[in-house]
Structure formats: C-alpha cells, structure tokens
Design a protein around this motif. Structure first.
Motif, PDB file in Angstrom:
ATOM      1  N   PRO A  26      52.439  16.969  51.152  1.00  0.00           N
ATOM      2  CA  PRO A  26      51.750  16.736  52.418  1.00  0.00           C
ATOM      3  C   PRO A  26      50.538  17.665  52.509  1.00  0.00           C
ATOM      4  N   ILE A  27      49.395  17.101  52.894  1.00  0.00           N
ATOM      5  CA  ILE A  27      48.170  17.890  52.994  1.00  0.00           C
ATOM      6  C   ILE A  27      47.449  17.534  54.289  1.00  0.00           C
ATOM      7  N   GLY A  28      46.473  18.319  54.609  1.00  0.00           N
ATOM      8  CA  GLY A  28      45.566  18.011  55.703  1.00  0.00           C
ATOM      9  C   GLY A  28      44.162  17.999  55.140  1.00  0.00           C
ATOM     10  N   THR A  45      33.382   8.156  50.486  1.00  0.00           N
ATOM     11  CA  THR A  45      34.212   7.967  49.289  1.00  0.00           C
ATOM     12  C   THR A  45      34.783   9.288  48.775  1.00  0.00           C
ATOM     13  N   GLN A  46      34.789  10.287  49.645  1.00  0.00           N
ATOM     14  CA  GLN A  46      35.355  11.584  49.272  1.00  0.00           C
ATOM     15  C   GLN A  46      36.402  12.009  50.294  1.00  0.00           C
ATOM     16  N   PHE A  47      37.369  12.775  49.813  1.00  0.00           N
ATOM     17  CA  PHE A  47      38.361  13.385  50.690  1.00  0.00           C
ATOM     18  C   PHE A  47      38.304  14.883  50.433  1.00  0.00           C
ATOM     19  N   TRP A  48      38.198  15.670  51.496  1.00  0.00           N
ATOM     20  CA  TRP A  48      38.075  17.124  51.398  1.00  0.00           C
ATOM     21  C   TRP A  48      39.316  17.791  51.970  1.00  0.00           C
ATOM     22  N   LEU A  49      39.781  18.850  51.312  1.00  0.00           N
ATOM     23  CA  LEU A  49      40.884  19.655  51.818  1.00  0.00           C
ATOM     24  C   LEU A  49      40.699  21.094  51.368  1.00  0.00           C
ATOM     25  N   VAL A  50      41.436  21.982  51.998  1.00  0.00           N
ATOM     26  CA  VAL A  50      41.440  23.391  51.591  1.00  0.00           C
ATOM     27  C   VAL A  50      42.883  23.766  51.273  1.00  0.00           C
ATOM     28  N   ALA A  51      43.107  24.194  50.037  1.00  0.00           N
ATOM     29  CA  ALA A  51      44.430  24.641  49.590  1.00  0.00           C
ATOM     30  C   ALA A  51      44.640  26.069  50.089  1.00  0.00           C
ATOM     31  N   ARG A  77      34.254  25.299  55.320  1.00  0.00           N
ATOM     32  CA  ARG A  77      34.785  23.938  55.128  1.00  0.00           C
ATOM     33  C   ARG A  77      35.867  23.640  56.153  1.00  0.00           C
ATOM     34  N   LEU A  78      36.702  24.622  56.459  1.00  0.00           N
ATOM     35  CA  LEU A  78      37.754  24.406  57.454  1.00  0.00           C
ATOM     36  C   LEU A  78      37.185  24.019  58.821  1.00  0.00           C
ATOM     37  N   GLU A  79      35.964  24.464  59.113  1.00  0.00           N
ATOM     38  CA  GLU A  79      35.321  24.109  60.378  1.00  0.00           C
ATOM     39  C   GLU A  79      35.039  22.608  60.474  1.00  0.00           C
ATOM     40  N   THR A  80      34.951  21.921  59.332  1.00  0.00           N
ATOM     41  CA  THR A  80      34.639  20.494  59.316  1.00  0.00           C
ATOM     42  C   THR A  80      35.883  19.624  59.221  1.00  0.00           C
ATOM     43  N   LEU A  81      37.048  20.243  59.082  1.00  0.00           N
ATOM     44  CA  LEU A  81      38.299  19.512  58.895  1.00  0.00           C
ATOM     45  C   LEU A  81      39.116  19.521  60.193  1.00  0.00           C
ATOM     46  N   PRO A  82      40.171  18.709  60.279  1.00  0.00           N
ATOM     47  CA  PRO A  82      40.980  18.663  61.506  1.00  0.00           C
ATOM     48  C   PRO A  82      41.432  20.050  61.965  1.00  0.00           C
ATOM     49  N   PHE A  88      48.251  30.868  57.587  1.00  0.00           N
ATOM     50  CA  PHE A  88      49.244  31.059  56.531  1.00  0.00           C
ATOM     51  C   PHE A  88      48.644  31.187  55.137  1.00  0.00           C
ATOM     52  N   GLY A  89      47.362  30.901  55.011  1.00  0.00           N
ATOM     53  CA  GLY A  89      46.727  30.942  53.705  1.00  0.00           C
ATOM     54  C   GLY A  89      46.584  32.349  53.160  1.00  0.00           C
ATOM     55  N   THR A  90      46.670  32.447  51.839  1.00  0.00           N
ATOM     56  CA  THR A  90      46.518  33.743  51.175  1.00  0.00           C
ATOM     57  C   THR A  90      45.325  33.760  50.222  1.00  0.00           C
ATOM     58  N   ASP A  91      44.866  32.591  49.791  1.00  0.00           N
ATOM     59  CA  ASP A  91      43.780  32.519  48.815  1.00  0.00           C
ATOM     60  C   ASP A  91      43.158  31.123  48.905  1.00  0.00           C
ATOM     61  N   LEU A  92      42.277  30.910  49.860  1.00  0.00           N
ATOM     62  CA  LEU A  92      41.758  29.578  50.157  1.00  0.00           C
ATOM     63  C   LEU A  92      40.892  29.027  49.024  1.00  0.00           C
ATOM     64  N   LEU A  93      41.048  27.713  48.782  1.00  0.00           N
ATOM     65  CA  LEU A  93      40.287  27.022  47.737  1.00  0.00           C
ATOM     66  C   LEU A  93      39.977  25.601  48.217  1.00  0.00           C
ATOM     67  N   THR A  94      38.704  25.246  48.199  1.00  0.00           N
ATOM     68  CA  THR A  94      38.288  23.895  48.587  1.00  0.00           C
ATOM     69  C   THR A  94      38.524  22.933  47.436  1.00  0.00           C
ATOM     70  N   VAL A  95      38.999  21.729  47.808  1.00  0.00           N
ATOM     71  CA  VAL A  95      39.191  20.655  46.838  1.00  0.00           C
ATOM     72  C   VAL A  95      38.474  19.415  47.358  1.00  0.00           C
ATOM     73  N   ARG A  96      37.699  18.785  46.471  1.00  0.00           N
ATOM     74  CA  ARG A  96      37.049  17.510  46.782  1.00  0.00           C
ATOM     75  C   ARG A  96      37.686  16.450  45.902  1.00  0.00           C
ATOM     76  N   ILE A  97      38.066  15.340  46.524  1.00  0.00           N
ATOM     77  CA  ILE A  97      38.627  14.221  45.767  1.00  0.00           C
ATOM     78  C   ILE A  97      37.643  13.063  45.890  1.00  0.00           C
ATOM     79  N   ASP A  98      37.124  12.629  44.754  1.00  0.00           N
ATOM     80  CA  ASP A  98      36.243  11.462  44.718  1.00  0.00           C
ATOM     81  C   ASP A  98      37.137  10.240  44.614  1.00  0.00           C
ATOM     82  N   LEU A  99      37.126   9.413  45.660  1.00  0.00           N
ATOM     83  CA  LEU A  99      37.995   8.238  45.706  1.00  0.00           C
ATOM     84  C   LEU A  99      37.362   7.088  44.923  1.00  0.00           C
ATOM     85  N   ASP A 100      38.207   6.348  44.200  1.00  0.00           N
ATOM     86  CA  ASP A 100      37.722   5.195  43.413  1.00  0.00           C
ATOM     87  C   ASP A 100      37.349   4.036  44.326  1.00  0.00           C
TER      88      ASP A 100
END
Length: 130
Positions: free
Chosen positions: A47-49, A55-61, A103-108, A118-130
């Motif tokens: 589960p992610i947010g 055509t992209q999905f953005w999240l922060v791990a 990036r978190l400012e642009t997400l839900p 709860f994060g300890t080491d934030l990392l942005t992930v971009r998913i290019d959707l087909d």
C-alpha cells in the motif's frame, strides 16, 4: 544510521507489516504498488500514497533505499500500480536528487503528513505509466 532512526524504522516497519498493510491492502480505494520480489521472484504488493500526474505516478518512500519495495525496484523496475481500482503497468525510477520534502507538498496531505512523521530516509519515486 544512528540507533534512534533504526529503532524508529523497526517500530514503523513492524506496525505496517503486521497491522496496517494487511488491512489497507483489502480496501478497494487504496493505491497499491506491485513489485517483483528480488529473491523470490513472486509478486509483492505494498500500500502506498501518492498522486497520478498524467502518465506519471509520484510517491515518496518513507524509508528510502532500505524499504523492501525500493530494493525490489532496484532489482527490477517493471511495476504495476493500482489506482482507482484499475491496474497500470509502468517503469519505476528512483529520484535521489529530487527534493522529497518539496515533493510531499504536491502529494495528498494525509499520506504526506504520515510520511513526514514516520519517515527516516525519504526518497522520491516516479513511475512512468505505460
């Protein structure tokens, strides 16, 4: 990594793995990320947010490169994302040079607040959707 972040990550990981994730995976509105296990080769859903932007999905791990789903992406970046009940194939890209806090400012907001807390080491992930 100092012991405080390691302890925090351990507590958050236990809660998510054994309590939150089994419940939220079942919710039809929950966004899910499907990766291929780097050792087992089996499908893994997490589960992610985040937010779709065209055509992209953005999240922060929240645990960066130590998160299992990030380690799976590093081994095989072909993923699927369930958004609004529909699965979309895509290619995940780790974005260590992206400003994860900005990036978190642009997400839900609710998910972003949880990631910040709860994060300890934030990392942005971009998913290019087909």
């Amino acid at each position: 990594m100092s012991t405080a972040p390691a302890h925090k990550r351990s507590m958050v990981d236990f809660f998510q793995r054994h309590i939150a994730n089994p419940i939220t995976r079942r919710l039809p509105t929950q966004v899910l990320l499907e990766t291929t296990g780097r050792v087992s080769g089996q499908r893994r859903t997490t589960p992610i947010g985040g937010r779709r932007d065209g055509t992209q999905f953005w999240l922060v791990a929240e645990h960066g490169e130590t998160a299992n789903y990030i380690r799976n992406i590093k081994a095989n970046n072909a993923v699927r994302v369930r958004i609004g009940g529909r699965w979309h194939s895509g290619t995940a890209h780790l974005m260590p040079d992206d400003d994860a806090q900005a990036r978190l400012e642009t997400l839900p907001r609710v998910n972003s607040a949880l990631v910040r807390t709860f994060g300890t080491d934030l990392l942005t992930v971009r998913i290019d959707l087909d």
